[in-house]
Design an enzyme around this catalytic site. Structure first.
Site, PDB file in Angstrom:
ATOM      1  N   LYS A 116       1.010  -1.161   0.008  1.00 23.24           N
ATOM      2  CA  LYS A 116       0.040   0.074  -0.023  1.00 23.24           C
ATOM      3  C   LYS A 116       0.874   1.225   0.094  1.00 23.24           C
ATOM      4  CE  LYS A 116      -2.374  -1.278   3.554  1.00 23.24           C
ATOM      5  NZ  LYS A 116      -1.788  -2.847   3.674  1.00 23.24           N
ATOM      6  N   THR A 117       2.017   1.358   0.773  1.00 24.47           N
ATOM      7  CA  THR A 117       2.586   2.480   0.848  1.00 24.47           C
ATOM      8  C   THR A 117       3.660   2.559  -0.407  1.00 24.47           C
ATOM      9  OG1 THR A 117       3.087   2.245   3.256  1.00 24.47           O
ATOM     10  CG2 THR A 117       4.829   3.505   2.045  1.00 24.47           C
TER      11      THR A 117
ATOM     12  N   ASP B  67      -1.366   6.688   6.601  1.00 30.69           N
ATOM     13  CA  ASP B  67      -1.286   5.053   6.761  1.00 30.69           C
ATOM     14  C   ASP B  67      -2.073   4.741   7.973  1.00 30.69           C
ATOM     15  OD1 ASP B  67      -0.750   2.559   6.268  1.00 30.69           O
ATOM     16  OD2 ASP B  67       1.252   2.714   7.167  1.00 30.69           O
TER      17      ASP B  67
ATOM     18  N   THR C 201      -5.731  -1.210   7.056  1.00 30.52           N
ATOM     19  CA  THR C 201      -5.697  -2.851   7.163  1.00 30.52           C
ATOM     20  C   THR C 201      -6.900  -3.106   7.589  1.00 30.52           C
ATOM     21  OG1 THR C 201      -4.979  -2.802   9.461  1.00 30.52           O
ATOM     22  CG2 THR C 201      -3.424  -3.017   7.638  1.00 30.52           C
TER      23      THR C 201
ATOM     24  N   ARG D  81       6.533  -8.196   1.725  1.00 25.02           N
ATOM     25  CA  ARG D  81       7.588  -7.636   2.655  1.00 25.02           C
ATOM     26  C   ARG D  81       8.239  -8.861   3.488  1.00 25.02           C
ATOM     27  NH1 ARG D  81       4.536  -4.028   7.075  1.00 25.02           N
ATOM     28  NH2 ARG D  81       4.478  -2.689   5.166  1.00 25.02           N
TER      29      ARG D  81
END
Length: 362
Positions: free
Chosen positions: A69-70, A114, A163, A222
């Site tokens: 997302k980032t 975020d 999330t 990640r």
């Protein structure tokens, strides 16, 4: 070494780790691997905005942690040739915090927030007007003498990441022009990501090594990149520097990541649930105390993967181990266990995000 010296070394190591993370991020939509539908939709939104010479609509990205997302927020800013300003929901505790951020923005800037669902309610209500009318009301004073001063802000694009999209109020969700949900990655996609990352890190990665790391990465880029770096360290120190199947297997065993991708916490949850509580049902709070962790850690870190993979089921009475969990631990489910003969299909029902009361955890 003095405390000050150790602090400097630690800070430099953290900076190096962040630099590596940044280097592995894709810079354009073409470099993004996986998430084909989101990439195609987002590319259309950005291309249309460039054609109109206007900032794109506000974008909401949802999905589990570690899926990009980032990275997509950074790509949106890069594609629009706009500066990116980053903040997070928990950091915006007052409406004044948000007003200060918005008033310092320029035309066409991209603001990335975020964990949007954790923003305070007063800031959230201010955000409604900012997103729709590009204006905020700054309140001066308190009580009957308070005065609201309207403040126009430049047209900007908000990229929100969450999330837990279900916790966002409807009025906030409706103000986003585009909403994209990121899914977990397939093993083949993770292998491609690992090969790309290995090239950027100048690591020699064999096909078998990539398959082994991808299979233990829980569908998350990640985690895959993090495991690759740890296997690289192992291969450098205890092997010939090449990330082979054997090196990956030995390194991941050393770091307590098993063949199914379960780590120490995951196995502790299943072990306590099966061995100590007979497979459940057990409340989340009780389970967290038994493994020595906070309830939020168990619910947000361990449970999503365990439920998605069919090891755990969430019920109104508490958490229950499935037959898959018993088999993973090398145990046989007890007679009469409600999930003893149920396959992983049952655990994939929509109760993954069940927010019902948990009597067993009280």
């Amino acid at each position: 070494m003095s405390e000050e010296g150790r602090a400097v070394v630690t800070a430099e190591a953290d900076d190096d780790e962040r630099a590596v993370e940044a280097a592995l991020r894709p810079r354009t939509l073409e470099e993004v691997i996986g998430q084909e539908r989101v990439r195609e939709q987002l590319a259309l939104v950005l291309q249309a905005a460039r054609g109109r010479d206007r900032p794109p609509d506000h974008v909401l990205l949802s999905g589990p942690p570690g899926l990009g997302k980032t990275t997509l927020a950074m790509i949106i800013a890069a594609e629009m040739s706009s500066p990116l300003r980053l903040t997070s929901g928990p950091a915006i505790t007052h409406a004044g915090d948000l007003a200060a951020i918005l008033s310092g923005m320029n035309e066409g800037d991209v603001l990335f927030v975020d964990e949007l669902h954790r923003m305070s309610r007063p800031a959230e209500e201010m955000l409604y007007m900012a997103m729709e009318d590009f204006r905020v009301d700054v309140v001066i004073g308190k009580g009957p003498g308070a005065t609201a001063i309207p403040l126009d802000i430049p047209v900007f694009t908000l990229v929100g990441a969450t999330t837990r999209a279900g916790l966002l109020p409807g009025p906030l969700r409706d103000r986003f022009g585009y909403t994209g949900h990121l899914e977990f990655y397939e093993a083949a996609e993770l292998e491609l990501i690992l090969r790309r990352s290995a090239g950027l890190l100048d690591v020699e990665l064999t096909d078998a090594g990539a398959v082994e790391i991808a299979s233990r990465s829980r569908g998350t880029p990640r985690i895959a990149n993090r495991l690759l770096r740890r296997v690289r360290d192992y291969a450098q120190v205890r092997a010939d520097g090449v990330v082979t199947l054997d090196a990956a297997h030995r390194a991941l065993d050393l770091y307590e990541v098993d063949e199914a991708g379960l780590d120490r916490l995951d196995r502790a949850v299943l072990d306590v649930l099966c061995r100590r509580f007979g497979g459940g049902p057990v409340g989340a709070s009780t389970l967290a105390v038994a493994v020595g962790e906070e309830r939020e850690t168990v619910e947000e870190v361990a449970e999503p993967f365990l439920v998605r993979s069919g090891y755990l089921a969430r019920t109104p009475r508490g958490r229950v181990a499935t037959a898959t969990a018993w088999r993973h631990l090398g145990l046989s489910p007890p007679a009469g266990s409600p999930f003893g003969e149920v396959s992983a299909t049952r655990s994939q029902q929509p109760d993954l995000f069940d927010e019902s009361e948990d009597p067993g955890g009280q």
